[in-house]
Scaffold this active site. Sequence first.
Site, PDB file in Angstrom:
ATOM      1  N   ASN A 195      -4.570 -19.128 -16.936  1.00  7.64           N
ATOM      2  CA  ASN A 195      -3.318 -19.861 -17.158  1.00  7.64           C
ATOM      3  C   ASN A 195      -3.521 -20.950 -18.211  1.00  7.64           C
ATOM      4  O   ASN A 195      -2.695 -21.132 -19.115  1.00  7.64           O
ATOM      5  CB  ASN A 195      -2.828 -20.489 -15.856  1.00  7.64           C
ATOM      6  CG  ASN A 195      -2.019 -19.515 -15.016  1.00  7.64           C
ATOM      7  OD1 ASN A 195      -1.644 -18.445 -15.492  1.00  7.64           O
ATOM      8  ND2 ASN A 195      -1.772 -19.879 -13.774  1.00  7.64           N
ATOM      9  N   LEU A 238      -0.992 -18.219  -8.866  1.00  6.74           N
ATOM     10  CA  LEU A 238      -1.350 -19.501  -8.274  1.00  6.74           C
ATOM     11  C   LEU A 238      -1.289 -19.448  -6.745  1.00  6.74           C
ATOM     12  O   LEU A 238      -2.000 -20.197  -6.067  1.00  6.74           O
ATOM     13  CB  LEU A 238      -0.435 -20.603  -8.806  1.00  6.74           C
ATOM     14  CG  LEU A 238      -0.626 -20.946 -10.292  1.00  6.74           C
ATOM     15  CD1 LEU A 238       0.322 -22.056 -10.718  1.00  6.74           C
ATOM     16  CD2 LEU A 238      -2.074 -21.361 -10.567  1.00  6.74           C
ATOM     17  N   GLY A 248       5.387 -12.223 -15.387  1.00  3.12           N
ATOM     18  CA  GLY A 248       4.651 -12.578 -14.192  1.00  3.12           C
ATOM     19  C   GLY A 248       5.577 -12.691 -12.998  1.00  3.12           C
ATOM     20  O   GLY A 248       6.798 -12.741 -13.135  1.00  3.12           O
ATOM     21  N   ARG A 260      -3.938 -19.524 -21.657  1.00  6.51           N
ATOM     22  CA  ARG A 260      -2.675 -18.982 -22.154  1.00  6.51           C
ATOM     23  C   ARG A 260      -1.765 -20.077 -22.716  1.00  6.51           C
ATOM     24  O   ARG A 260      -1.118 -19.897 -23.740  1.00  6.51           O
ATOM     25  CB  ARG A 260      -1.952 -18.247 -21.030  1.00  6.51           C
ATOM     26  CG  ARG A 260      -0.625 -17.601 -21.443  1.00  6.51           C
ATOM     27  CD  ARG A 260       0.031 -16.962 -20.251  1.00  6.51           C
ATOM     28  NE  ARG A 260      -0.860 -15.979 -19.637  1.00  6.51           N
ATOM     29  CZ  ARG A 260      -0.722 -15.532 -18.391  1.00  6.51           C
ATOM     30  NH1 ARG A 260       0.243 -16.009 -17.628  1.00  6.51           N
ATOM     31  NH2 ARG A 260      -1.560 -14.627 -17.925  1.00  6.51           N
ATOM     32  N   ASP A 278      -5.794 -28.705 -19.478  1.00  6.06           N
ATOM     33  CA  ASP A 278      -5.519 -28.161 -20.820  1.00  6.06           C
ATOM     34  C   ASP A 278      -4.591 -29.113 -21.550  1.00  6.06           C
ATOM     35  O   ASP A 278      -4.081 -30.079 -20.973  1.00  6.06           O
ATOM     36  CB  ASP A 278      -4.891 -26.758 -20.715  1.00  6.06           C
ATOM     37  CG  ASP A 278      -3.575 -26.761 -19.955  1.00  6.06           C
ATOM     38  OD1 ASP A 278      -2.602 -27.368 -20.439  1.00  6.06           O
ATOM     39  OD2 ASP A 278      -3.509 -26.137 -18.868  1.00  6.06           O
ATOM     40  N   HIS A 292       0.835  -1.208   0.000  1.00  8.52           N
ATOM     41  CA  HIS A 292       0.000   0.000   0.000  1.00  8.52           C
ATOM     42  C   HIS A 292       0.865   1.253   0.000  1.00  8.52           C
ATOM     43  O   HIS A 292       0.582   2.240  -0.712  1.00  8.52           O
ATOM     44  CB  HIS A 292      -0.915  -0.020   1.221  1.00  8.52           C
ATOM     45  CG  HIS A 292      -1.924   1.082   1.216  1.00  8.52           C
ATOM     46  ND1 HIS A 292      -1.676   2.321   1.787  1.00  8.52           N
ATOM     47  CD2 HIS A 292      -3.174   1.147   0.683  1.00  8.52           C
ATOM     48  CE1 HIS A 292      -2.724   3.100   1.624  1.00  8.52           C
ATOM     49  NE2 HIS A 292      -3.661   2.409   0.964  1.00  8.52           N
ATOM     50  N   GLU A 293       1.944   1.251   0.792  1.00 10.49           N
ATOM     51  CA  GLU A 293       2.810   2.426   0.864  1.00 10.49           C
ATOM     52  C   GLU A 293       3.575   2.656  -0.433  1.00 10.49           C
ATOM     53  O   GLU A 293       3.900   3.789  -0.783  1.00 10.49           O
ATOM     54  CB  GLU A 293       3.791   2.275   2.026  1.00 10.49           C
ATOM     55  CG  GLU A 293       3.146   2.321   3.403  1.00 10.49           C
ATOM     56  CD  GLU A 293       2.438   3.637   3.656  1.00 10.49           C
ATOM     57  OE1 GLU A 293       2.932   4.684   3.195  1.00 10.49           O
ATOM     58  OE2 GLU A 293       1.367   3.613   4.302  1.00 10.49           O
ATOM     59  N   LEU A 294       3.875   1.564  -1.158  1.00 13.15           N
ATOM     60  CA  LEU A 294       4.608   1.718  -2.418  1.00 13.15           C
ATOM     61  C   LEU A 294       3.771   2.424  -3.475  1.00 13.15           C
ATOM     62  O   LEU A 294       4.312   2.986  -4.435  1.00 13.15           O
ATOM     63  CB  LEU A 294       5.041   0.341  -2.938  1.00 13.15           C
ATOM     64  CG  LEU A 294       6.241  -0.292  -2.227  1.00 13.15           C
ATOM     65  CD1 LEU A 294       6.494  -1.682  -2.788  1.00 13.15           C
ATOM     66  CD2 LEU A 294       7.504   0.567  -2.411  1.00 13.15           C
TER      67      LEU A 294
END
Length: 451
Positions: free
Chosen positions: A357, A418, A413, A360, A383, A246-248
Amino acid sequence: MPNRLFIKLLLGFWLCSSLIIAMVGLLPLLQQQQDRAPLSPRLERILINAAEVLQKKPQYLNSPKNIKMLSRRLSHSGKPLQLYIANNQDDIINIRKVNHRMRRFILNADEEGKPISHQLKDELLFGPYSFVVQGQNYNLYGRIKDHHPRPWFFFFLNNKLLTLSLAILMSGILCGLLAWYLGKPLRSLKQSADALAAGNLRSRVDADTLNRKDEIGQLANAFNSMADAVEAMMNNQQRLMGDISHELRTPLTRLQLGLALARKKGQQSVELDRISYEAEQLEQLISELLTLSRVRNQRHEAKITTGLAESLSQVLDDAEFEAQQQGKELVIDIDEDINLTLNPKLLSRAIENLLRNSIRYANKQINIQAIQVNEQLHIIISDDGPGVEQQELEAIFKPFYRPQSARERETGGWGLGLAITQAAIEAHMGTITASNLQPHGLQVEIILMNS
């Protein structure tokens, strides 16, 4: 010392074995006591009356017939009575053939040195009573033939194999009770440890185990202290990750604002484009970290019971559209009647990550299937893509883990998708596993309790 587990084990097994040995060893003593029971006043009166008659009529001593008549006359309650007269040499003078039980009783009476009685199943032996006739000493014994109830322990004496079996059974019961007493808190401790290992950070040992004063109680208290420390550490870690993420965002927003102002002034360069790209990547990373932190913090939020197909409808529609855009096919096999208690947002996010995933990396086809097996719901997503290296199947759900496999070489990524999926499944107290298909492809199976 009495509360030490070693002392409890020692005393428990020692007392158990001692009790069995004492019970078995006591039977012969009880039999000996019964064999040499004191003579009752009723039986003693029978012998006294018979001796008085013989002293008045000494000729009866040489007449077995008269002694039989005397026995019938003195018989009590109609029960057959037989008298035995022994001389100084312990020879029976009125009966030629004396059975072995009577002879053994006479020997026992001589050893005891006083009148006794011995109760058998079908007869009662008693005596002796000493009397004098014409200067000769005689001993008088009696036998009453009838069914006489014997003490309960004679049953065990007469059935030694059964007695041994019962002793083994009783020993097993006592040892079983001791094992249950010691094993119950250990089972509670194991269940708490398994729950903690499965991700339930609130799992603690029950109060009964904690209140024990032996080593098991000490271990339970130590376990709860450890669980408290682990829960605090994990909560602090998740809170720290969320706070940092959050601070970043504040300096990142300023950076993006600066880039926008520079471009507005007409400043354009390869360096600015690179900075803009990295800022976008950092924005996505921070967003994923916040999502992971949010999912873990929503573990104990209230869940609702709804249809699985209904709660996943939007996710499935989006995934089907995305697959069509890439020239691939999404096959959906979910029964409309399947209902589940769930957090719709968390489960949808988990399924969405898995479907994206699979789309893709799939070559042509992606499958999602829901199967009800007793009280478990199995959601399987597969898949026909390249799959994952066998040794990396368990690690792909760890945060920031990026396997060096065909499924990761083609894309970026940060290895958080995951991890978010696993956190969402664990929030439903479920499990998620991955396995390779033959000849190629990846299958991810989610198991949720549907009780």
